[in-house]
Write an enzyme that holds these catalytic residues in place. Structure first.
Site, short mmCIF file in Angstrom:
data_model
loop_
_atom_site.label_atom_id
_atom_site.label_comp_id
_atom_site.label_asym_id
_atom_site.label_seq_id
_atom_site.Cartn_x
_atom_site.Cartn_y
_atom_site.Cartn_z
N MET A 22 0.83 -1.22 0.00
CA MET A 22 0.00 0.00 0.00
C MET A 22 0.86 1.26 0.00
O MET A 22 0.83 2.02 0.95
CB MET A 22 -0.94 -0.02 1.21
CG MET A 22 -1.89 -1.21 1.22
SD MET A 22 -2.77 -1.43 2.77
CE MET A 22 -1.49 -2.18 3.80
N GLN A 62 -10.96 2.99 -0.28
CA GLN A 62 -10.65 4.27 0.35
C GLN A 62 -11.46 5.39 -0.31
O GLN A 62 -12.08 6.21 0.37
CB GLN A 62 -9.16 4.59 0.21
CG GLN A 62 -8.24 3.76 1.08
CD GLN A 62 -6.78 4.09 0.80
OE1 GLN A 62 -6.43 4.62 -0.26
NE2 GLN A 62 -5.91 3.79 1.75
N THR A 121 1.92 1.61 5.91
CA THR A 121 1.26 2.78 5.33
C THR A 121 0.73 3.62 6.47
O THR A 121 0.26 3.07 7.47
CB THR A 121 0.11 2.37 4.40
OG1 THR A 121 -0.75 3.49 4.19
CG2 THR A 121 -0.72 1.25 4.99
N THR A 153 -1.83 5.94 6.14
CA THR A 153 -3.28 6.11 6.01
C THR A 153 -4.07 4.98 6.65
O THR A 153 -5.07 5.22 7.34
CB THR A 153 -3.68 6.24 4.53
OG1 THR A 153 -3.05 7.39 3.97
CG2 THR A 153 -5.18 6.36 4.37
N CYS A 183 3.32 9.92 4.65
CA CYS A 183 2.90 8.92 3.68
C CYS A 183 4.17 8.19 3.32
O CYS A 183 5.21 8.82 3.05
CB CYS A 183 2.27 9.57 2.46
SG CYS A 183 1.86 8.37 1.16
N THR A 184 4.14 6.88 3.31
CA THR A 184 5.37 6.11 3.19
C THR A 184 6.03 6.24 1.82
O THR A 184 7.18 5.83 1.66
CB THR A 184 5.13 4.63 3.52
OG1 THR A 184 4.01 4.14 2.77
CG2 THR A 184 4.85 4.46 5.01
N GLU A 185 5.34 6.83 0.84
CA GLU A 185 5.95 7.06 -0.47
C GLU A 185 6.69 8.39 -0.58
O GLU A 185 7.51 8.58 -1.48
CB GLU A 185 4.90 7.02 -1.59
CG GLU A 185 4.40 5.64 -1.97
CD GLU A 185 3.28 5.16 -1.06
OE1 GLU A 185 2.95 3.97 -1.09
OE2 GLU A 185 2.74 5.99 -0.30
#
Length: 233
Positions: free
Chosen positions: A10, A52, A83, A85, A197-199
């Site tokens: 995710m 989501q 993640t 979120t 956000c992990t990205e």
């Protein structure tokens, strides 16, 4: 060494970062040919993103609870939801498994408290920036003041995450926009900014700005390494 459970996918782009960070952390801590014991379940993010967008958090909880149980059955001693979120439904997941969840907001807040930060900016998906599950945890449990960008900038951040970063696209224009937003939060009084956000760590990092950045992927992974090797040193 304990086994780290990862609930990933995710997106898979950021889960890749978790795998690297955790294994590098274990290798650095223990030396030799050591690597991490990991049990991972990677979901299909298209399904999660659709739920989501529809606001179907019960559906996302059902999907991730099933995945979390699979991680537990594989022998994990703890669980990381890879993640920010989806920590919205961390309570539901925690209630369904018998292993501890290492919460990403707690790990990040501990770093902030150690550094004496009291006011922090938060970047993330619209869900993370606008809903209370993440901000309220930082405020209530750690006494932090949390600042988020204005509505227009929140839309930019969210769009870049889903339309670019989750697809592995790194655009210089998006980096410039993120850095502008980070500087704006600093001007408003943020002593540091959470890359919630992990990205996001794929796009901007500490070398890009003088504003203190907290990469939640790296922090969360470090907490997992600490848990895993606690009895190995």
């Amino acid at each position: 060494m304990k086994t780290i459970g990862l609930l990933g996918g995710m997106s898979w782009e950021s889960t890749l970062g978790y795998y690297r960070e955790i294994n590098e952390g274990v290798s650095h801590a223990l030396g030799g040919l050591h690597s991490a014991r990991i049990a991972m379940y990677s979901v299909d993010f298209e399904q999660i993103a659709t739920l989501q967008a529809a606001g179907d958090w019960e559906g996302t909880a059902d999907t991730l609870i099933e995945a979390a149980k699979n991680v537990q059955s594989a022998g994990a001693d703890c669980l990381l939801i890879c993640t920010n979120t989806m920590h919205k439904i961390a309570p539901e997941i925690a209630a369904a498994v018998q292993i501890p969840i290492l919460h990403i907001a707690d790990a990040t807040a501990e770093v902030l408290i150690d550094e004496g930060v009291k006011t922090v900016g938060l970047l993330g998906t619209a869900f993370t920036m606008e809903q209370e599950f993440y901000k309220e945890r930082l405020k209530k449990n750690y006494g932090l003041e949390v600042l988020v960008p204005n509505k227009t900038d929140r839309e930019i951040i969210h769009r870049v995450i889903y339309q670019e970063l989750c697809l592995g696209k790194i655009e210089s224009g998006s980096r410039a926009a993120y850095l502008r937003i980070i500087n704006a939060l600093s001007d408003q009084g943020a002593e540091a900014v959470i890359l919630g956000c992990t990205e996001i760590g794929m796009l901007v990092n500490q070398a890009d700005t003088e504003v203190r950045l907290l990469d939640t992927t790296a922090i969360h992974a470090a907490k997992a390494v600490e848990f895993a090797i606690a009895e190995s040193q």
